[in-house]
Design an enzyme around this catalytic site. Structure first.
Site, PDB file in Angstrom:
ATOM      1  N   TRP A 152      30.663  40.981  41.149  1.00  0.00           N
ATOM      2  CA  TRP A 152      29.892  41.989  40.416  1.00  0.00           C
ATOM      3  C   TRP A 152      30.211  41.891  38.929  1.00  0.00           C
ATOM      4  O   TRP A 152      31.245  42.380  38.476  1.00  0.00           O
ATOM      5  CB  TRP A 152      30.216  43.391  40.945  1.00  0.00           C
ATOM      6  CG  TRP A 152      29.747  43.558  42.351  1.00  0.00           C
ATOM      7  CD1 TRP A 152      28.461  43.716  42.754  1.00  0.00           C
ATOM      8  CD2 TRP A 152      30.541  43.566  43.542  1.00  0.00           C
ATOM      9  NE1 TRP A 152      28.391  43.820  44.115  1.00  0.00           N
ATOM     10  CE2 TRP A 152      29.646  43.743  44.632  1.00  0.00           C
ATOM     11  CE3 TRP A 152      31.908  43.455  43.802  1.00  0.00           C
ATOM     12  CZ2 TRP A 152      30.078  43.794  45.942  1.00  0.00           C
ATOM     13  CZ3 TRP A 152      32.321  43.507  45.106  1.00  0.00           C
ATOM     14  CH2 TRP A 152      31.424  43.673  46.169  1.00  0.00           C
ATOM     15  N   HIS A 182      27.865  49.158  41.715  1.00  0.00           N
ATOM     16  CA  HIS A 182      27.232  49.490  42.999  1.00  0.00           C
ATOM     17  C   HIS A 182      27.459  50.977  43.298  1.00  0.00           C
ATOM     18  O   HIS A 182      28.200  51.649  42.560  1.00  0.00           O
ATOM     19  CB  HIS A 182      27.758  48.594  44.136  1.00  0.00           C
ATOM     20  CG  HIS A 182      29.259  48.510  44.254  1.00  0.00           C
ATOM     21  ND1 HIS A 182      29.895  47.824  45.254  1.00  0.00           N
ATOM     22  CD2 HIS A 182      30.265  49.029  43.491  1.00  0.00           C
ATOM     23  CE1 HIS A 182      31.201  47.920  45.108  1.00  0.00           C
ATOM     24  NE2 HIS A 182      31.447  48.637  44.055  1.00  0.00           N
TER      25      HIS A 182
HETATM   26  C1  FA5 Z   1      26.776  45.563  47.191  1.00  0.00           C
HETATM   27  O1  FA5 Z   1      26.474  46.024  46.085  1.00  0.00           O
HETATM   28  C2  FA5 Z   1      27.630  46.320  48.145  1.00  0.00           C
HETATM   29  N1  FA5 Z   1      28.174  47.469  47.529  1.00  0.00           N
HETATM   30  C3  FA5 Z   1      26.789  46.677  49.374  1.00  0.00           C
HETATM   31  C4  FA5 Z   1      27.608  47.177  50.515  1.00  0.00           C
HETATM   32  C5  FA5 Z   1      27.761  48.530  50.684  1.00  0.00           C
HETATM   33  C6  FA5 Z   1      28.177  46.276  51.417  1.00  0.00           C
HETATM   34  C7  FA5 Z   1      28.519  49.008  51.751  1.00  0.00           C
HETATM   35  C8  FA5 Z   1      28.941  46.732  52.459  1.00  0.00           C
HETATM   36  C9  FA5 Z   1      29.082  48.101  52.653  1.00  0.00           C
HETATM   37  P1  FA5 Z   1      25.263  43.447  46.914  1.00  0.00           P
HETATM   38  O2  FA5 Z   1      25.835  42.981  45.632  1.00  0.00           O
HETATM   39  O3  FA5 Z   1      24.870  42.387  47.880  1.00  0.00           O
HETATM   40  O4  FA5 Z   1      26.267  44.423  47.679  1.00  0.00           O
HETATM   41  O5  FA5 Z   1      24.008  44.374  46.617  1.00  0.00           O
HETATM   42  C10 FA5 Z   1      23.372  45.116  47.620  1.00  0.00           C
HETATM   43  C11 FA5 Z   1      21.856  45.043  47.465  1.00  0.00           C
HETATM   44  O6  FA5 Z   1      21.493  45.413  46.118  1.00  0.00           O
HETATM   45  C12 FA5 Z   1      21.289  43.637  47.634  1.00  0.00           C
HETATM   46  O7  FA5 Z   1      21.047  43.355  48.988  1.00  0.00           O
HETATM   47  C13 FA5 Z   1      20.002  43.726  46.857  1.00  0.00           C
HETATM   48  O8  FA5 Z   1      19.001  44.370  47.615  1.00  0.00           O
HETATM   49  C14 FA5 Z   1      20.378  44.642  45.705  1.00  0.00           C
HETATM   50  N2  FA5 Z   1      20.729  43.903  44.487  1.00  0.00           N
HETATM   51  C15 FA5 Z   1      21.868  43.232  44.223  1.00  0.00           C
HETATM   52  N3  FA5 Z   1      21.858  42.706  42.993  1.00  0.00           N
HETATM   53  C16 FA5 Z   1      20.672  43.040  42.449  1.00  0.00           C
HETATM   54  C17 FA5 Z   1      20.040  42.831  41.159  1.00  0.00           C
HETATM   55  N4  FA5 Z   1      20.646  42.179  40.171  1.00  0.00           N
HETATM   56  N5  FA5 Z   1      18.798  43.339  40.945  1.00  0.00           N
HETATM   57  C18 FA5 Z   1      18.186  44.040  41.936  1.00  0.00           C
HETATM   58  N6  FA5 Z   1      18.710  44.299  43.142  1.00  0.00           N
HETATM   59  C19 FA5 Z   1      19.936  43.811  43.404  1.00  0.00           C
END
Ligand code: FA5
Length: 351
Positions: A152, A182
């Site tokens: 992140w 997040h």
């Molecule tokens: C997370 O942010 C984790 N906090 C999710 C999580 C929560 C996992 C609880 C386990 C338990 P990630 O970085 O993959 O995970 O982001 C989650 C979702 O946010 C992605 O699947 C996508 O739909 C969205 N996302 C991530 N990055 C971006 C971005 N730069 N722009 C738009 N949507 C995004």
């Protein structure tokens, strides 16, 4: 002649006084002072009377003519004043259409998400967008040196150290502030102040210092989910999420759980949704795979429970985090995430 002038005077001034509008006054002007008007005719007859009488009557007639002109002008002036003061209301004109605003597509989807989860007995919780690195990372089993912090890319606040002092008690542990990457930090904030069993969702804005493209923004929205109890398991998670998508898209859609890694869950999962457009056959939206990557999830890690002063031997729970923009893109068939924030009315007005 004098008598005739006196009678005419009384008559004309009364008519001027009673005139209802400017048009009526104009008629009087023509009737009495026009080329063939009564007063004009009287003036023409002056040549037929004796010089003596003409000397008496002539000036009187001229004065009379001027008085009529003045009275007419005066009355016209009054009508103009009244017209200028009165608002122009034409009750026959159709009413102006007042254009009322409407919801942004992201707000529409967020409202839907909130409604669906509330109907499944989830509470809606919110947390701060400016977060301490304790809640964003440490409390989620991502210590300072942990390579997972690289997942992140973070906006750090320059004065974060100063601001964090005297803030909430736990920020003293890390003394650094950032824009949350997040919505997962709200898991810990909620667990610190609540006892299980519970189930919550956390909609909110998150920020990442990364390059933008058709599916990535630096500022986007997530929906976090957390359900904790004595025997909450992955089957419960699968049901909740399947039910959620069914209600959101109005049809049964397959979901696929793949192993993945997030330090705050064990096991960790990536959730894919059967492509809404092609139904799994493969198309441009799903990159011909038939599946859309939609969220991260997993069973809450025992270390996260410990940080919240819960006993991990007594409790278990699932957590998930999904991108709101990605869901809205799927729902409305929007090809580029940047359109949401473009401010382009041609796009926004379609919703
Ligand atoms: C997370 O942010 C984790 N906090 C999710 C999580 C929560 C996992 C609880 C386990 C338990 P990630 O970085 O993959 O995970 O982001 C989650 C979702 O946010 C992605 O699947 C996508 O739909 C969205 N996302 C991530 N990055 C971006 C971005 N730069 N722009 C738009 N949507 C995004």
């Amino acid at each position: 002649m004098i008598k005739k002038i006196e009678d005419l005077k009384l008559k004309i001034f009364k008519l001027i006084e009673d005139a209802a509008d400017v048009a009526a006054l104009e008629n009087l002007r023509v009737q009495y002072l026009g080329r063939k008007g009564e007063v004009t005719n009287l003036l023409k007859t002056l040549k037929d009377i004796s010089i003596e009488e003409r000397k008496k009557v002539g000036p009187q007639l001229q004065t009379f003519k001027k008085e009529i002109e003045l009275a007419l002008d005066d009355k016209v002036g009054k009508f103009m004043e009244i017209a200028a003061a009165a608002p122009e209301i034409d009750i026959t004109i159709p009413g102006k259409k007042i254009s009322v605003g409407h919801y942004h597509p992201l707000s529409i989807v967020e409202k839907d998400v909130r409604r669906i989860f509330k109907a499944m007995n989830f509470s809606v919780v919110e947390g701060p967008e400016i977060e301490s690195d304790y809640y964003n990372f440490d409390a989620l089993n991502i210590p300072k040196s942990h390579p997972a912090r690289d997942m992140w890319d973070t906006f750090w606040l320059q004065d974060g150290q100063k601001l964090a002092k005297g803030g909430d008690k736990l920020s003293a542990i890390s003394h650094k502030l950032l824009l949350r990457t997040h919505t997962s930090p709200v898991q810990m904030r909620y667990m610190e102040t609540h006892k299980p069993p519970f189930q919550i969702i956390v909609p909110g804005r998150v920020f990442r210092y990364e390059a933008t493209d058709a599916s990535h923004e630096t500022n986007f929205n997530q929906i976090e989910g957390l359900m904790v109890g004595k025997d909450v398991n992955l089957a419960n998670f699968k049901f909740v999420i399947q039910e959620f998508f069914k209600r959101l898209f109005g049809k049964n859609l397959e979901i696929r759980l793949r192993p993945s890694y997030f330090p705050f869950v064990e096991p960790g999962l990536e959730v894919d949704l059967q492509c809404v457009k092609c139904g799994g056959k493969g198309c441009n939206i799903c990159g011909n795979s038939g599946w859309l990557e939609i969220m991260g999830a997993g069973m809450v890690h025992p270390k996260v429970f410990e940080a919240a002063h819960y006993n991990p031997r007594e409790l278990q729970g699932f957590a998930f985090g999904m991108g709101l923009e990605r869901i809205a893109m799927i729902k409305y068939n929007i090809p580029d995430i940047r359109m949401f924030y473009s401010g382009d009315l041609r796009f926004i007005n379609q919703f």
